[in-house]
Design an enzyme around this catalytic site. Structure first.
Site, mmCIF file in Angstrom:
data_model
loop_
_atom_site.group_PDB
_atom_site.id
_atom_site.type_symbol
_atom_site.label_atom_id
_atom_site.label_comp_id
_atom_site.label_asym_id
_atom_site.label_seq_id
_atom_site.Cartn_x
_atom_site.Cartn_y
_atom_site.Cartn_z
ATOM 1 N N ASP A 1 0.865 -1.182 0.000
ATOM 2 C CA ASP A 1 0.000 0.000 0.000
ATOM 3 C C ASP A 1 0.899 1.229 0.000
ATOM 4 O O ASP A 1 2.087 1.147 0.314
ATOM 5 C CB ASP A 1 -0.916 0.011 1.236
ATOM 6 C CG ASP A 1 -1.851 1.211 1.241
ATOM 7 O OD1 ASP A 1 -2.438 1.509 0.179
ATOM 8 O OD2 ASP A 1 -1.997 1.876 2.284
ATOM 9 N N SER A 2 0.290 2.375 -0.282
ATOM 10 C CA SER A 2 1.040 3.641 -0.221
ATOM 11 C C SER A 2 1.386 4.000 1.218
ATOM 12 O O SER A 2 2.198 4.887 1.445
ATOM 13 C CB SER A 2 0.185 4.752 -0.814
ATOM 14 O OG SER A 2 -0.952 4.949 0.014
ATOM 15 N N GLY B 1 -2.574 8.970 -4.056
ATOM 16 C CA GLY B 1 -3.837 9.244 -4.753
ATOM 17 C C GLY B 1 -3.937 10.581 -5.442
ATOM 18 O O GLY B 1 -4.865 10.813 -6.208
ATOM 19 N N CYS C 1 -4.470 -1.730 -2.050
ATOM 20 C CA CYS C 1 -4.571 -0.301 -2.333
ATOM 21 C C CYS C 1 -5.339 -0.167 -3.649
ATOM 22 O O CYS C 1 -4.942 -0.758 -4.653
ATOM 23 C CB CYS C 1 -3.160 0.273 -2.490
ATOM 24 S SG CYS C 1 -3.108 1.973 -3.054
ATOM 25 N N ASN C 2 -6.416 0.578 -3.629
ATOM 26 C CA ASN C 2 -7.203 0.746 -4.858
ATOM 27 C C ASN C 2 -6.478 1.595 -5.888
ATOM 28 O O ASN C 2 -6.578 1.362 -7.091
ATOM 29 C CB ASN C 2 -8.549 1.384 -4.527
ATOM 30 C CG ASN C 2 -9.467 0.435 -3.787
ATOM 31 O OD1 ASN C 2 -10.284 -0.238 -4.391
ATOM 32 N ND2 ASN C 2 -9.319 0.344 -2.477
ATOM 33 N N THR C 3 -5.726 2.581 -5.411
ATOM 34 C CA THR C 3 -4.998 3.485 -6.310
ATOM 35 C C THR C 3 -3.963 2.693 -7.107
ATOM 36 O O THR C 3 -3.684 3.003 -8.267
ATOM 37 C CB THR C 3 -4.325 4.599 -5.473
ATOM 38 O OG1 THR C 3 -5.344 5.222 -4.686
ATOM 39 C CG2 THR C 3 -3.642 5.628 -6.332
ATOM 40 N N CYS D 1 -10.908 2.910 -0.926
ATOM 41 C CA CYS D 1 -9.525 3.258 -0.568
ATOM 42 C C CYS D 1 -9.295 2.521 0.733
ATOM 43 O O CYS D 1 -10.117 2.602 1.660
ATOM 44 C CB CYS D 1 -9.367 4.756 -0.366
ATOM 45 S SG CYS D 1 -7.813 5.199 0.440
ATOM 46 N N THR D 2 -8.191 1.777 0.803
ATOM 47 C CA THR D 2 -8.002 0.884 1.953
ATOM 48 C C THR D 2 -7.700 1.638 3.252
ATOM 49 O O THR D 2 -7.705 1.044 4.325
ATOM 50 C CB THR D 2 -6.890 -0.134 1.663
ATOM 51 O OG1 THR D 2 -5.695 0.582 1.299
ATOM 52 C CG2 THR D 2 -7.292 -1.067 0.536
ATOM 53 N N HIS D 3 -7.450 2.935 3.150
ATOM 54 C CA HIS D 3 -7.298 3.723 4.387
ATOM 55 C C HIS D 3 -8.653 3.958 5.077
ATOM 56 O O HIS D 3 -8.701 4.122 6.300
ATOM 57 C CB HIS D 3 -6.689 5.099 4.086
ATOM 58 C CG HIS D 3 -5.204 5.098 3.887
ATOM 59 N ND1 HIS D 3 -4.598 4.580 2.771
ATOM 60 C CD2 HIS D 3 -4.204 5.587 4.674
ATOM 61 C CE1 HIS D 3 -3.277 4.752 2.869
ATOM 62 N NE2 HIS D 3 -3.019 5.351 4.021
HETATM 63 N N1 DGL Z 1 -4.811 3.200 0.419
HETATM 64 C C1 DGL Z 1 -4.854 3.684 -0.884
HETATM 65 C C2 DGL Z 1 -6.006 3.221 -1.732
HETATM 66 O O1 DGL Z 1 -6.601 2.220 -1.439
HETATM 67 C C3 DGL Z 1 -4.253 4.934 -1.351
HETATM 68 C C4 DGL Z 1 -4.114 6.120 -0.518
HETATM 69 C C5 DGL Z 1 -3.229 7.163 -1.107
HETATM 70 O O2 DGL Z 1 -2.031 6.972 -1.038
HETATM 71 O O3 DGL Z 1 -3.700 8.178 -1.633
HETATM 72 O O4 DGL Z 1 -6.318 3.821 -2.712
#
Ligand code: DGL
Length: 290
Positions: A27-28, A60, A90-92, A200-202
């Protein structure tokens, strides 16, 4: 011959992989930990290497080229660590596409589930909200997949660029975080959605707050568990699922281990994890360990 056929098929490069090799999870930043906890629950015998790029978060609001450059650094490192599969938690990163993420490496890539299977189980009105990073929303990937399966649904994507920095900096319960959540959930409420995907996984760090802001008539979905099931299914198919022994987890961040671990402690049992900082630019992807 049938057996060797099976082994030769279990990875892309023709190398033979084995069950004891670790699973990489990227992930980021700390968001992927919301997926790691589901992976651990579902596959307790596996060895996980979690890598959160806290030095370069957020991804993102970056360009596609920039995100690919950063992802390549992470996958080179995990290839050097000899992983058997990679979960893009991470979706991004997921919306870059599996081939781009793999970048020629031999492991399978499992991306985040986008919701087309989960949503029909809960929506009554077919009005769906997607909360994600600006980059994820700009690709339209979630909307396309959901509408390909259910053309009758209306899908409203909302980029939420304020949320990831606030989570990474542990701003839980602050007025600024409340204001940011209100800004984005108000947009979704104006579209009268009955289902919200946390794409977004956050954002599962804020699931309760988002649920409270949307109100009891709206279901908020976290695709982490479905993604973990996808990973287990993929490993089973390739005869690479570890079914015995005690699983292990190594947590790596690219900066500020203490902050990363405070956030990690909200999601996983740290007493069972090893943790350290890694510098990604020093790895030689041609060298593998193990
Ligand atoms: N956790 C991330 C996601 O699922 C990205 C967050 C980010 O770095 O902007 O997209």
């Amino acid at each position: 011959p049938a057996l060797s056929g099976l082994f030769l098929c279990n990875c892309r490069g023709g190398n033979i992989m084995n069950k004891q090799q670790p699973i990489g999870v990227i992930d980021s930043g700390v968001g992927g930990l919301t997926v790691l906890r589901r992976l651990q629950e579902l596959m307790p015998h596996e060895h996980f290497i979690f890598l959160g790029d806290t030095l370069n978060t957020p991804y993102g609001n970056r360009s596609r080229e920039d995100i690919i450059r950063l992802v390549n650094q992470m996958t080179d490192y995990l290839s050097y660590r000899n992983i058997k599969a990679l979960v893009a938690a991470c979706n991004t990163i997921t919306v870059l596409g599996e081939e781009t993420i793999r970048n020629g490496h031999d492991f399978e890539v499992i991306g985040m589930a986008k919701g087309s299977k989960m949503i029909p189980r809960v929506t009554k009105t077919g009005r769906i909200g997607i909360m994600a990073t600006d980059f994820t929303i700009s690709t339209g990937a979630h909307k396309k997949e959901i509408q390909a399966a259910h053309p009758e649904y209306q899908v409203f994507g909302v980029g939420c660029p304020r949320l990831v920095p606030l989570i990474e900096h542990e701003q839980f319960g602050t007025a600024e975080l409340k204001d940011a959540i209100k800004e984005y959930t108000d947009i979704l409420k104006s579209h009268d959605v009955d289902t919200v995907m946390l794409s977004c996984t956050h954002y599962p760090f804020l699931k309760k707050e988002i649920e409270a802001a949307m109100g009891p008539a709206v279901t908020v979905l976290d695709p982490a568990e479905v993604t973990a099931k996808k990973c287990r299914y993929d490993l089973c198919e390739r005869d690479l699922l570890c079914k015995t022994g005690t699983g292990t987890t190594e947590i790596c961040f690219t900066t500020d281990l203490e902050r990363g671990l405070r956030l990690a402690s909200l999601m996983v049992d740290l007493s069972a994890c090893r943790a350290h900082v890694v510098g990604l630019e020093r790895q030689d992807p041609a060298q593998k360990v193990g």
